[in-house]
Design an enzyme around this catalytic site. Structure first.
Site, PDB file in Angstrom:
ATOM      1  N   HIS A   1      -4.088  -1.463  -6.321  1.00 18.25           N
ATOM      2  CA  HIS A   1      -3.393  -0.230  -6.651  1.00 18.25           C
ATOM      3  C   HIS A   1      -4.430   0.806  -7.064  1.00 18.25           C
ATOM      4  O   HIS A   1      -5.240   0.550  -7.952  1.00 18.25           O
ATOM      5  CB  HIS A   1      -2.405  -0.455  -7.811  1.00 18.25           C
ATOM      6  CG  HIS A   1      -1.262  -1.346  -7.450  1.00 18.25           C
ATOM      7  ND1 HIS A   1      -0.494  -1.998  -8.390  1.00 18.25           N
ATOM      8  CD2 HIS A   1      -0.751  -1.692  -6.244  1.00 18.25           C
ATOM      9  CE1 HIS A   1       0.440  -2.698  -7.777  1.00 18.25           C
ATOM     10  NE2 HIS A   1       0.307  -2.525  -6.489  1.00 18.25           N
TER      11      HIS A   1
ATOM     12  N   ASP B   1       0.821  -1.223   0.000  1.00 15.34           N
ATOM     13  CA  ASP B   1       0.000   0.000   0.000  1.00 15.34           C
ATOM     14  C   ASP B   1       0.851   1.266   0.000  1.00 15.34           C
ATOM     15  O   ASP B   1       0.458   2.305   0.529  1.00 15.34           O
ATOM     16  CB  ASP B   1      -0.956   0.035   1.208  1.00 15.34           C
ATOM     17  CG  ASP B   1      -1.812  -1.210   1.303  1.00 15.34           C
ATOM     18  OD1 ASP B   1      -2.531  -1.491   0.333  1.00 15.34           O
ATOM     19  OD2 ASP B   1      -1.742  -1.916   2.324  1.00 15.34           O
TER      20      ASP B   1
END
EC number: 6.3.4.4
Length: 426
Positions: A40, A12
């Site tokens: 993403h 992340d």
């Protein structure tokens, strides 16, 4: 030029945003590991997109995208993800999306097994996303997988393979967990419904990439998650089930004969973590909630609130080493703009001993953060496009991090949009 874009920490970090940005200079973008268990998020002039399986280069019309042999593919999820992008005006064809014939299919029984095991573990659970990733990688190494290339064989051969595997799988699903028996015919029909429409995309992607490299094409390898979720070098067993490090990129893409020219490590200006496991730098209470809201820290794949903390020097320095990073893209610097003082985890303490290196096992479980605070800048920096545009305190913070991890920071993200970044001069 063969370049890997990899995460330095727990995942992340903003890899999709950087792949979308940097892919302008590349001909091919390859996903080389992982499944639909992470996401993403990319924001550009076309809109906001959450990509779980598709390479982030899919948002550029002139880029060829490859899903390598190291990826595990949930056919239903991939169809739905492709459908959302097509509906948003993104072109997806067999010419710009190629899927490895050696990639393993994540079947519905893998998802079922993932959920059953997490429920069995109860409070000792690993924090799985319950998307079947550990079971499908387990089956891959047990040599019980169904590969994308199997969809190109005769229906009789595919049916026979499914029947044999489901008979074996029912030994654990039905007789072990006591769950409902897997029906082989249902699994065959599921593959026909979601897999057969992808057959034009399936090919020997290793041969395609190798030929492209011979022609001098620029190729980018995109990782999912970060170094601390790597199956070998991460916070085991609270890891993913694949190799997230840059060294695996050529292998997971089908070109183990190729060597990387550059590795760009993606690293946030603070720390975040989704799921279970040790996270020494974690902040709690109002301090954590303010940071979480400022950074919109919720999982792209699951929506789960991310655990947050200050920048972690030990974890980041370790991640840089594991990734073999040549340069760093520092993301979300702008998120810290609300702070008068910025928390930095400069080390760990275990039973009164300060650690100099990132630990494993019981030491990591028991580690306590050693925090220091550095001066903030408390102003909007999203309009900055050069280092000299940044407030002095922001420049000093970037320099501090660069020296702490021992790797040059090449890019600094000051906003979520594609153009909101700074290239740091050499």
């Amino acid at each position: 030029m063969l370049t890997a874009i990899t995460g330095i920490n727990w995942g992340d970090e903003g890899k999709g945003r950087m792949v979308d940005l940097l892919s302008e200079d590349y001909d091919i973008v390859v996903r080389y590991q992982g499944g639909n268990n992470a996401g993403h998020t990319v924001i550009n002039e076309k809109g906001k997109f959450v990509l779980n399986l598709l390479p982030s280069g899919i948002l550029r019309e002139d880029v060829v995208n490859v899903m390598g042999n190291g990826v595990v593919i949930d056919l239903k999820h991939l169809n739905e993800e492709m459908g959302r992008l097509i509906d948003a005006g993104i072109k997806i064809t067999p010419e710009n999306l190629k899927i490895s014939d050696r990639a393993i299919i994540c079947m519905p029984y893998h998802v079922q097994q993932d959920c059953l095991e997490e429920e069995r573990l109860k409070d000792a659970k690993y924090g799985s996303t319950r998307r079947g990733i550990a079971p499908v990688y387990g089956d891959k190494y047990m040599k019980k997988g169904i590969r994308m290339g199997d969809l190109l064989d005769s229906e009789e051969a595919l049916r026979a393979k499914i029947e044999g595997i489901t008979e074996w799988k029912n030994l654990s699903i039905e007789k072990g967990y006591g769950a409902e028996k897997i029906d082989a015919e249902e699994m065959f029909n599921w593959i026909k419904e979601y897999g057969f429409k992808l057959r034009d995309h399936i090919c020997d992607t290793g041969l395609f990439i190798d030929n492209a490299a011979k022609e001098g094409k620029n190729i980018m390898f995109e990782a999912q998650l970060g170094a601390l979720r790597d199956i070998d070098f991460g916070i085991y067993p609270f890891t993913s089930s694949s190799s997230t490090i840059a060294a695996y990129a050529p292998i997971g893409s089908g070109v183990p004969n190729r060597k990387l020219d550059c590795t760009v490590g993606i690293m946030k200006a603070y720390s975040t973590c989704v799921g279970e496991g040790p996270f020494t730098a974690e902040l709690f209470g109002e301090e954590a909630e303010h940071l979480r809201k400022a950074g919109n820290e919720y999982g792209a794949a699951t929506g789960r609130p991310r655990r947050v903390g200050g920048f972690d020097v030990l974890a980041s320095r370790y991640g840089v080493r594991m990734q073999g990073a040549d340069e760093i893209a520092l993301t979300k610097l702008d998120v810290l703009s609300y702070m008068d003082e910025i928390p930095v985890c400069t080390g760990y303490a275990v039973n009164g001993e300060k650690l100099d290196e990132f630990p494993i096992g019981e030491k990591l479980e028991k580690a306590e953060p050693v925090y220091e605070y550095v001066k903030g800048w408390h102003e909007d920096i999203s309009g900055c496009r050069k280092m000299e545009d940044l407030p002095e305190a922001a420049r000093e913070y970037v320099k501090y991090i660069e020296e702490a991890v021992g790797c040059k920071i090449k890019y600094v993200s000051v906003g979520a949009a594609r153009e909101e970044y700074i290239v740091v001069p050499d």
